[in-house]
Design an enzyme around this catalytic site. Structure first.
Site, mmCIF file in Angstrom:
data_model
loop_
_atom_site.group_PDB
_atom_site.id
_atom_site.type_symbol
_atom_site.label_atom_id
_atom_site.label_comp_id
_atom_site.label_asym_id
_atom_site.label_seq_id
_atom_site.Cartn_x
_atom_site.Cartn_y
_atom_site.Cartn_z
ATOM 1 N N GLY A 72 108.271 -17.557 29.983
ATOM 2 C CA GLY A 72 107.839 -18.635 29.162
ATOM 3 C C GLY A 72 106.237 -18.497 28.914
ATOM 4 C CG LEU A 73 105.348 -17.095 25.743
ATOM 5 C CD1 LEU A 73 105.143 -17.998 24.288
ATOM 6 C CD2 LEU A 73 105.212 -15.640 25.346
ATOM 7 C CG ASN A 128 106.877 -13.482 20.372
ATOM 8 O OD1 ASN A 128 108.028 -13.213 20.173
ATOM 9 N ND2 ASN A 128 106.856 -13.798 22.032
ATOM 10 C CB CYS A 131 109.129 -15.757 22.926
ATOM 11 S SG CYS A 131 109.231 -15.999 24.736
ATOM 12 C CG ASN A 193 111.193 -11.009 22.199
ATOM 13 O OD1 ASN A 193 111.316 -10.931 23.459
ATOM 14 N ND2 ASN A 193 109.997 -11.648 21.650
ATOM 15 C CB THR A 194 114.505 -10.488 26.098
ATOM 16 O OG1 THR A 194 113.909 -11.690 25.693
ATOM 17 C CG2 THR A 194 113.355 -9.703 26.625
ATOM 18 N N GLY A 244 113.376 -1.697 23.673
ATOM 19 C CA GLY A 244 114.659 -2.515 24.358
ATOM 20 C C GLY A 244 115.190 -1.373 25.392
ATOM 21 N N GLY A 245 115.048 -1.502 26.651
ATOM 22 C CA GLY A 245 115.538 -0.746 27.542
ATOM 23 C C GLY A 245 114.997 0.742 27.560
#
Lengths: 303, 242
Positions: A72-73, A128, A131, A193-194, A244-245
């Site tokens: 959460g940043l 970003n 998020c 991003n995730t 990403g990965g």
């Protein structure tokens, strides 16, 4: 002798390897164990206008071949980042750094970007807009083309450095968002991003993360990330930072073949603090194996 | 922080669901109260485990089987090579102990008390130790602490061994100058409330990296935000916010 140099938004970097924001702090923890000047650059911890503690713990959960986070940043806020973190960073890193900025309103983004833009060591600003962790905040900008474009426009108006918009994969059509930010002057895009996800503890019969949901990263997301980079490469002309990965030199090359100019490495740093160093050290051998003389030449090569 | 390879030379059950592993490798820079972070085949995140002892190039860890990862660890064979991050966390401050330090460990919080006790004895201190468990079949290391020369009190919740009750039920038997504790959070809170001197608490939290990079394990203290893995796991009594 292989050539690993690439040019990212007009700035040449020694290699395309960039530790991703949120997995590398401000570099000090890693500078203790290797010379981080070996990196192309790195994207520092997501910075917001005001200091943030982030979400309540637990905010880490394991998954098959990956992890969820709902940090959460957490960050000390832009004033402290400029006053305390950047001077410390300058002592261990002598290259242009990528600033990573988040916000909860268009004014937040503009305020933080304008301030960070004036810092000499900042080479690029990665914004970003994606998020997935913050309630009522970041998510809405990145999942709506109009909002994504509006942030881009506001940030471009108050900055001089290249603006790279970081995109979320939690959308129906990521290429549409990429086109929207390009049309408002974004100098590049970074993705992904995730991915939004969750786990439930069988023992407690409750979500493991206090925040319930978190962002999935690690090798399990690599094929999704690669597909997104491929689609965005077909949609825009601005450079793409793929992530990403990514965990190996082979993964970096695969990302570049899909269309990435540079590649960020995230979760891998947390499992192996030497991950980025190893990737860079492996380039010569892996590039030779696949008959690649210059990384710059393979960007988008699979299309 | 160091990243090296250790070889498993012993792995045995010492109590209910509780295993003791001895690993051979580079133990330089490992301090009492620190932890190691172990990569296990088939799992993405490392497993953070507290340091029980370091001696003669050997690292001893004691862990409880609580999930799939620790289950695999319990089944590891002698000779297994493990990628380990060492020297993690701040550790205990031995200089504050005074002459009669009290060491309080509960369950999986017992192991870090061992190296601490050994080092305090070496410094000429006379530590008392309270070890708390649920039941008799979970008790371990009572004799090991006694061999170090410490006065040891064991408590069990069900009263099947030693003093019936919680670690705090043994407090009145001990005179102490300072204390060190590690265990489940409700126990730590009880120790906080019962203790009459300053002391140090070792906390646990789900971690991503274990070396301060991901901010996964942050907590709020009176001295500001801290990362349990890097600025902790040991916090002093005066800074804790419950």
């Amino acid at each position: 002798m292989v050539n690993t140099k690439v040019k990212l938004c007009g700035i040449e970097i020694d290699n395309p390897v960039i530790p991703a924001s949120g997995t590398f702090g401000f570099g000090y923890e890693f500078a203790e164990i290797y010379d981080i000047n070996k990196l192309g650059t790195f994207s520092f911890k997501g910075t917001t206008k005001d200091p943030r503690f982030g979400n309540p713990t637990p905010r880490i959960a394991e998954t098959p071949m990956g992890m969820l986070n709902s940090v959460g940043l957490q960050n000390p806020g832009v004033d402290k980042v400029i006053a305390e973190e950047l001077p410390k960073l300058a002592k261990v890193f002598n290259k242009p750094v990528m600033a990573n900025v988040s916000g909860f309103s268009i004014d937040d983004y503009a305020y933080t970007c304008e301030r960070i833009d004036k810092e000499a060591q900042v080479g690029w600003i990665e914004v970003n807009i994606s998020c997935p962790n913050v309630h009522g905040g970041g998510m809405s900008f990145g999942t709506d083309a109009k909002n994504a474009a509006a942030v881009t426009k506001a940030v471009k108006a108050v900055t001089t450095k290249p603006i790279i918009i970081k995109l979320t994969p939690n959308v129906t059509d990521i290429a549409e968002i990429a086109r929207a930010v390009e049309s408002e002057g974004a100098d590049g895009v970074s993705l992904i991003n995730t991915l939004s996800g969750m786990r439930i503890s069988l023992a407690k019969k409750k979500p493991i993360l206090k925040n319930v949901t978190g962002g999935l990263s690690g090798p399990c997301v690599f094929p999704v990330a690669l597909r997104c980079v491929w689609q965005v490469y077909n949609a825009v002309k601005i450079p793409i930072v793929g992530m990403g990965g990514v965990s190996s030199a082979e993964d970096v090359i695969e990302m570049m073949l899909a269309g990435a100019t540079a590649v960020e490495v995230g979760a891998a740093n947390l499992i192996d603090p030497y991950a980025c160093k190893k990737i860079i050290d492996d380039f010569a051998q892996v590039m030779e194996k696949y008959h690649i003389n210059s990384l710059e030449e393979i960007i988008g090569g699979a299309h | 922080m160091k990243n090296t390879v250790f070889e498993l030379i012993k792995n045995k059950q010492i109590a209910k669901n509780t295993y003791e592993s001895v690993l051979r490798g580079d133990i330089s820079d490992i301090k009492a109260g620190q932890f190691v972070n172990i990569k296990i085949d088939g799992f993405y995140l490392r497993r953070p485990i507290s340091v029980c002892n370091v001696e003669n190039e050997e690292l001893t860890i004691i862990y409880k089987v609580v999930g799939a990862g620790t289950k695999v660890m319990a089944e590891m064979k002698q000779g297994t090579r493990l990628n380990v991050l060492t020297g993690l966390g701040n550790g205990y401050d031995l200089s504050k102990s005074g002459e009669k330090p009290l060491l309080v460990g509960g369950g999986a919080g017992v192991p870090p008390m061992y190296l601490l006790c050994r080092q305090l004895v070496k410094l000429g201190k006379t530590p008392s130790v309270i070890l708390g468990f649920g039941s008799e079949n979970e008790v371990f290391y009572e004799e090991e602490f006694q061999k170090l020369g410490a006065k040891v009190y064991v408590t069990t919740v069900d009263g099947s061994y030693g003093i019936k009750g919680f670690v705090t039920d043994a407090f009145d038997k001990v005179e102490y100058t300072y204390f060190y504790t590690c265990g489940p959070e409700p126990m730590l809170k009880a120790v906080y409330d019962k203790s009459v001197t300053s002391g140090e608490f070792s906390f646990e939290e789900r971690m991503g990296c274990g070396f301060g990079a991901c901010m996964g394990c942050s907590c709020k203290t009176k001295y500001g935000n801290k990362r349990i893995c890097k600025d902790g796991p040991v916090l002093v009594k005066e800074e804790i916010i419950w």
